[in-house]
Design a protein around this motif. Structure first.
Motif, PDB file in Angstrom:
ATOM      1  N   PRO A 145       8.698   8.852  -9.247  1.00 43.58           N
ATOM      2  CA  PRO A 145       8.146   7.772  -8.428  1.00 43.58           C
ATOM      3  C   PRO A 145       8.456   6.418  -9.049  1.00 43.58           C
ATOM      4  CG  PRO A 145       6.405   8.883  -9.623  1.00 43.58           C
ATOM      5  CD  PRO A 145       7.657   9.669  -9.843  1.00 43.58           C
ATOM      6  N   PRO A 146       8.578   5.389  -8.248  1.00 48.19           N
ATOM      7  CA  PRO A 146       8.867   4.060  -8.805  1.00 48.19           C
ATOM      8  C   PRO A 146       7.694   3.557  -9.642  1.00 48.19           C
ATOM      9  CG  PRO A 146       8.384   3.891  -6.474  1.00 48.19           C
ATOM     10  CD  PRO A 146       8.457   5.346  -6.805  1.00 48.19           C
ATOM     11  N   ARG A 147       8.017   2.779 -10.644  1.00 44.76           N
ATOM     12  CA  ARG A 147       6.983   2.239 -11.524  1.00 44.76           C
ATOM     13  C   ARG A 147       6.183   1.177 -10.797  1.00 44.76           C
ATOM     14  NH1 ARG A 147       9.196   0.566 -17.239  1.00 44.76           N
ATOM     15  NH2 ARG A 147       6.989   0.073 -17.386  1.00 44.76           N
ATOM     16  N   GLU A 148       4.891   1.148 -11.087  1.00 47.35           N
ATOM     17  CA  GLU A 148       4.043   0.130 -10.497  1.00 47.35           C
ATOM     18  C   GLU A 148       4.295  -1.202 -11.197  1.00 47.35           C
ATOM     19  OE1 GLU A 148      -0.057   1.089 -10.503  1.00 47.35           O
ATOM     20  OE2 GLU A 148       0.250   3.090  -9.694  1.00 47.35           O
ATOM     21  N   ARG A 149       4.263  -2.248 -10.417  1.00 43.58           N
ATOM     22  CA  ARG A 149       4.416  -3.574 -11.003  1.00 43.58           C
ATOM     23  C   ARG A 149       3.110  -3.976 -11.655  1.00 43.58           C
ATOM     24  NH1 ARG A 149       7.460  -7.866  -7.448  1.00 43.58           N
ATOM     25  NH2 ARG A 149       7.304  -8.823  -9.487  1.00 43.58           N
ATOM     26  N   ALA A 150       3.215  -4.640 -12.779  1.00 42.98           N
ATOM     27  CA  ALA A 150       2.021  -5.080 -13.486  1.00 42.98           C
ATOM     28  C   ALA A 150       1.357  -6.206 -12.703  1.00 42.98           C
ATOM     29  CB  ALA A 150       2.382  -5.557 -14.882  1.00 42.98           C
ATOM     30  N   SER A 151       0.043  -6.181 -12.681  1.00 43.36           N
ATOM     31  CA  SER A 151      -0.696  -7.223 -11.972  1.00 43.36           C
ATOM     32  C   SER A 151      -0.697  -8.503 -12.804  1.00 43.36           C
ATOM     33  CB  SER A 151      -2.122  -6.762 -11.698  1.00 43.36           C
ATOM     34  OG  SER A 151      -2.830  -6.636 -12.917  1.00 43.36           O
ATOM     35  N   PHE A 152      -1.178  -9.562 -12.184  1.00 41.71           N
ATOM     36  CA  PHE A 152      -1.222 -10.855 -12.873  1.00 41.71           C
ATOM     37  C   PHE A 152      -2.141 -10.780 -14.086  1.00 41.71           C
ATOM     38  CE2 PHE A 152      -3.192 -15.027 -13.506  1.00 41.71           C
ATOM     39  CZ  PHE A 152      -2.061 -15.765 -13.817  1.00 41.71           C
ATOM     40  N   GLY A 153      -3.258 -10.080 -13.951  1.00 49.88           N
ATOM     41  CA  GLY A 153      -4.192  -9.944 -15.064  1.00 49.88           C
ATOM     42  C   GLY A 153      -3.582  -9.195 -16.235  1.00 49.88           C
ATOM     43  N   GLN A 154      -2.794  -8.155 -15.931  1.00 46.70           N
ATOM     44  CA  GLN A 154      -2.144  -7.403 -17.008  1.00 46.70           C
ATOM     45  C   GLN A 154      -1.093  -8.254 -17.705  1.00 46.70           C
ATOM     46  OE1 GLN A 154      -0.741  -3.984 -14.905  1.00 46.70           O
ATOM     47  NE2 GLN A 154      -2.565  -2.763 -15.379  1.00 46.70           N
TER      48      GLN A 154
END
Length: 78
Positions: free
Chosen positions: A26-35
């Protein structure tokens, strides 16, 4: 002692290295702004700690050659 008469086929090991499945991960999740902000803040904190320890540690590591000369001048003036 028991001895095998037939050779052990290791061809399946070589084929296993070349095997490519048709299932894609599965494609990697993009990191959120907080991360992203947390990672950058952690990196800056570690960097500031290293720079601070270097700034505070340099006077302790330096050889002070001027101190004996000042002490000798004070003892000569008496």
């Amino acid at each position: 002692m028991f001895r095998r008469r037939e050779p052990v086929p290791f061809a399946f090991v070589a084929e296993a290295d070349r095997f490519r499945g048709n299932v894609a991960p599965p494609p990697r999740e993009r990191a959120s702004f907080g991360q992203l902000a947390g990672r950058s803040l952690l990196g800056l904190t570690i960097l500031a700690g290293l720079v601070g320890s270097l700034v505070l540690g340099m006077p302790a590591l330096s050889t002070d050659t001027h101190t004996p000369a000042q002490q000798s001048q004070a003892s000569q003036g008496r």
